[in-house]
Design a protein around this motif. Structure first.
Motif, mmCIF file in Angstrom:
data_model
loop_
_atom_site.group_PDB
_atom_site.id
_atom_site.type_symbol
_atom_site.label_atom_id
_atom_site.label_comp_id
_atom_site.label_asym_id
_atom_site.label_seq_id
_atom_site.Cartn_x
_atom_site.Cartn_y
_atom_site.Cartn_z
ATOM 1 N N CYS A 140 -9.427 9.413 -7.381
ATOM 2 C CA CYS A 140 -8.991 8.808 -6.117
ATOM 3 C C CYS A 140 -7.612 8.168 -6.261
ATOM 4 N N LEU A 141 -6.769 8.450 -5.282
ATOM 5 C CA LEU A 141 -5.385 7.965 -5.299
ATOM 6 C C LEU A 141 -5.227 6.634 -4.566
ATOM 7 N N ALA A 142 -6.331 6.102 -4.043
ATOM 8 C CA ALA A 142 -6.260 4.863 -3.251
ATOM 9 C C ALA A 142 -5.154 4.965 -2.202
ATOM 10 N N THR B 195 -5.661 5.808 1.120
ATOM 11 C CA THR B 195 -6.210 5.382 2.427
ATOM 12 C C THR B 195 -6.368 6.501 3.452
ATOM 13 N N SER C 207 -6.915 -0.143 0.392
ATOM 14 C CA SER C 207 -5.720 -0.868 -0.041
ATOM 15 C C SER C 207 -6.149 -2.149 -0.759
ATOM 16 N N GLU C 208 -5.412 -2.509 -1.795
ATOM 17 C CA GLU C 208 -5.804 -3.666 -2.602
ATOM 18 C C GLU C 208 -5.745 -4.948 -1.782
ATOM 19 N N ASN D 91 -2.529 5.586 -8.980
ATOM 20 C CA ASN D 91 -3.276 6.441 -9.904
ATOM 21 C C ASN D 91 -2.399 7.663 -10.220
ATOM 22 N N GLN E 141 3.069 2.116 -5.642
ATOM 23 C CA GLN E 141 2.257 1.227 -4.804
ATOM 24 C C GLN E 141 1.435 0.306 -5.712
ATOM 25 N N ASP E 142 0.645 -0.606 -5.128
ATOM 26 C CA ASP E 142 -0.022 -1.604 -5.975
ATOM 27 C C ASP E 142 -1.138 -1.025 -6.845
ATOM 28 N N SER E 143 -1.712 0.118 -6.445
ATOM 29 C CA SER E 143 -2.759 0.731 -7.272
ATOM 30 C C SER E 143 -2.412 2.195 -7.527
ATOM 31 N N ARG F 191 -13.489 0.208 -4.508
ATOM 32 C CA ARG F 191 -13.059 0.534 -3.140
ATOM 33 C C ARG F 191 -13.781 1.792 -2.643
ATOM 34 N N TYR G 71 0.832 -1.209 0.000
ATOM 35 C CA TYR G 71 0.000 0.000 0.000
ATOM 36 C C TYR G 71 0.866 1.258 0.000
ATOM 37 N N VAL H 190 1.077 7.685 -4.343
ATOM 38 C CA VAL H 190 1.288 6.679 -5.393
ATOM 39 C C VAL H 190 2.518 5.815 -5.119
ATOM 40 N N ILE I 102 -10.180 0.730 -8.132
ATOM 41 C CA ILE I 102 -10.382 1.806 -7.164
ATOM 42 C C ILE I 102 -11.862 2.171 -7.068
ATOM 43 N N PRO J 211 -10.205 -5.152 -6.877
ATOM 44 C CA PRO J 211 -8.968 -4.741 -7.549
ATOM 45 C C PRO J 211 -9.051 -3.321 -8.096
#
Ligand code: SF4
Ligand code: SF4
Ligand code: SF4
Lengths: 269, 381
Positions: free
Chosen positions: B268-270, B272, B308-309, A220, A216-218, B326, A167, A193, B323, B321
């Protein structure tokens, strides 16, 4: 205990194109080195000892990227001699800062820098170890984090999965109670990111994250760039912020190319 | 409790802190650090953010100097009391292997009360409601969080009425503020105009009454009671945001396949942050760690997040998986499924997820947009 009667797993540490900083992280594990020496046989580690124990090795830590034809051959040999290959650091995992050459013309660099470029045998691109051989685990960071390295070593010694989160840095920032520099100070920060691992070192000292641990894993990254621009960064600065130690990691490479000034001009004409 | 209201001056507030400390409480309250209001140990009123206010908007937080010496003249700080009572990392147990034996020789629960008991000074009404939510979530179900229970049971709460709501606050919409209505031992309303710097005190529990008896106070004149009411009315009128809660659960459920999720996912930047600053978010994961020798093992509980994934990883892959799923999970839980799960809203309108979202995503704007987004035809597209 029965374990002591078994042969200790053999550990090797290899260097490719790199600054040695990640190997030093291993030597910096001062409090844990004795414990480590009790759990593994340090079989090949020229940075620490001249003694060499023949392979095969149970765990090979590989530092550095592949930048020469000779290194392509050597990484193949390392792979053959190793049950597990663990890359350590941004160079070995994404090509490192030296992958900036991937965006330029290596023949030109060579002719400008060296009096006799013909003596030089080098590749056009700096590539991660995984571009050449199978890698069992990639440990991120420039340099790697000591606690994460010990966790990965413990995991391989104990034959379990390493507990290395993928994360964002923001998670570590919030866990340690740091105040967000982007929100409270308008400081551009790549934390959202970037993969955690450093413990949010820079934000805790009022600096934006530089992305040392790669995406990170996702990630953007497009949305990230919009935010960086809204915080006052120019397009070429956005390009450069992605072009550091993990410049050649796919998400960062793609995003940096979207912000190349030349492209803007093309888009305008 | 309907005890008589009292008035406390600045010396009296110092007396309250002294009394709590003398009774063995670790007093934790707001202070200024690194450009924000954060929680820290409080020994004197000088530790409090005297004369500081704040400007808050989506992805924006700045401290600013006030024209007066208010000690509580700011809105929700960077965190609620969540990190105090429900810390980001907590030891569950530590064990040691000797020969063939394995013994657990440290139980985190036994130590959970050690740092306290805490006296939480300056808790806002939104955060009081969030504490009540955590009480239901962490204490009211089959498996009680014994560490939270230990800290919570001993905690003394001094609440404060919000007299300077922030640009992202919407407690008035959620029915959770700005005046503390329950869940406190003592509640203060800071009064600065028409007279000396003082606090109207309301007593919430016998324990609060007992503590207050040791502090010099005077009986509250009618105009101070009125001044506090006026301050509350002013706050209600100056909330930075609103959220229409009417039928919100149905709105969210009807929008499970809304195209709006793609819009928000593009921003969204995921990262958290929204979940980690939310006073009601309680998701954690459990980590097992062992040292190099394998002789010492630990189990720890750490904050985690639906953004978080890995959080939704089960055998074979992550359930969320993308965003978009989520964000949908998060806002739907906050505003809709939390009601089915716990019989209450999961959002108390503190506005932190808006302020501290580095991408400026706004739960009130998203909820409003979903209300007005045409719902796609039934069935998955
Ligand atoms: S300072 Fe950077 S890493 Fe920390 S929460 Fe803010 S954006 Fe994330
Ligand atoms: S969802 Fe946002 S506004 Fe609601 S309680 Fe959580 S942080 Fe506060
Ligand atoms: S909504 Fe905002 S704070 Fe939450 S994960 Fe997305 S970008 Fe981060």
């Amino acid at each position: 205990m029965t374990i002591q009667t078994q042969a200790l797993p053999k550990l090797a540490v290899w260097k490719f194109a790199s600054c040695d900083g990640c190997q030093l992280t291993l030597l910096n594990c001062e409090d844990e080195l004795m414990a480590l020496a009790g759990e593994v046989q340090i079989a090949y580690f020229p940075e620490a000892t001249r003694a060499v124990v023949e392979g095969p090795y149970d765990v090979s830590l590989v530092e550095g990227s592949v930048t020469t034809p000779e290194e392509i051959e050597r990484i193949g040999q390392v792979r053959e001699m190793s049950r597990n290959v663990v890359t350590i650091g941004a160079c070995a995992t994404s090509g490192g800062i030296q992958a900036l050459r991937n965006f330029g013309d290596i023949a030109e660099f060579r002719s400008v820098v060296y009096a006799h470029p013909e003596y030089l045998s080098t590749l056009a691109r700096s590539t991660p170890i995984s571009a050449h051989v199978d890698v069992d685990f990639e440990l991120r960071g420039c340099p790697i984090n000591k606690h994460q390295l010990l966790e990965v070593l413990a995991a391989y010694i104990q034959r379990r999965k390493p507990r290395i989160p993928t994360y964002s840095v923001c998670v570590e920032c919030k866990r340690r109670g740091a105040v967000c520099v982007a929100v409270a100070n308008g400081t551009p920060c790549l934390g959202p990111v970037t993969q955690a691992g450093c413990g949010a070192l820079c934000p805790a000292f009022a600096r934006g994250c530089y992305g040392c641990f790669g995406p990170q894993d996702s990630p953007n990254t497009a949305a990230m760039s919009d935010r960086l621009i809204s915080l006052g960064m120019a397009d070429d600065e956005v390009m450069r912020i992605y072009r550091t130690f993990n410049a050649a990691s796919e998400p960062f490479r793609r995003e940096s190319e979207r912000h190349e000034p030349a492209r803007d001009e093309e888009a305008l004409t | 409790m309907d005890a008589e209201m009292r008035v406390l001056d600045l010396l009296g507030l110092q007396g309250l802190i002294d009394t709590l400390r003398a009774r063995g409480y670790a007093v934790v309250g707001p202070t200024v650090r690194d450009g924000a209001i954060v929680h820290a140990p409080i020994a004197t009123i000088d530790d409090l953010p005297r004369g500081w206010g704040d400007d808050q908007d989506a992805a924006h937080y700045r401290l600013r100097r006030r024209a007066d010496d208010a000690l509580f003249g700011f809105a929700a700080g960077a965190q609620s009391p969540k990190p105090v009572l429900f810390p980001a990392e907590e030891l569950i147990w530590r064990g040691r292997r000797t020969g063939e034996e394995f013994t657990v020789n440290e139980d985190g629960a036994e130590r959970a009360g050690d740092e306290g008991p805490y006296a939480l000074l300056g808790v806002r009404s939104c955060d009081l409601h969030a504490l009540a939510i955590h009480d239901v979530v962490l204490l009211g179900r089959d498996h009680v969080d014994v560490r939270y229970a230990a800290r919570r049971a001993g905690a003394f709460v001094v609440a404060v009425t919000c007299t300077a709501p922030g640009g992202t606050c919407f407690c008035a919409s959620m029915g959770t503020g700005p005046r503390p209505d329950a869940g406190y031992d003592l509640a203060l309303t800071e009064l600065l105009d028409d007279g000396p710097h003082r606090f109207l005190v309301e007593v919430g529990t016998p324990r609060g009454e007992e503590v207050l008896a040791e502090v010099p106070t005077t009986s509250a004149p009618a105009h101070d009671v009125r001044a506090a009411d006026d301050a509350v009315a002013w706050s209600v009128a100056h909330m930075g945001r609103t959220l229409d809660t009417d039928g919100i659960k149905e709105v969210l459920y009807a929008n499970a396949e809304s195209p709006r999720w793609d819009d928000v996912a593009s921003l969204c930047l995921a990262c958290t942050n929204c979940t980690l600053v939310c006073p009601t978010c309680f998701c954690t994961s459990v980590e097992d760690v062992a040292d190099l020798t394998g002789d010492v093992a630990e189990r720890r509980r750490v904050w985690d997040s639906c953004f978080s994934e890995d959080f939704s990883y089960i055998h074979g892959g992550a359930i969320r998986p993308e965003i978009r799923s989520r964000y949908r999970q998060w806002i739907t839980h906050k505003l809709a499924s939390w009601q089915d799960q716990f019989g209450m809203s999961g959002c108390v309108g503190c506005g932190r997820c808006i302020t501290w979202c580095p991408a400026a995503i706004d739960i009130t704007a998203e909820a409003a947009a979903l209300r007005w987004t045409p719902q796609p035809a039934a069935g998955r597209s």
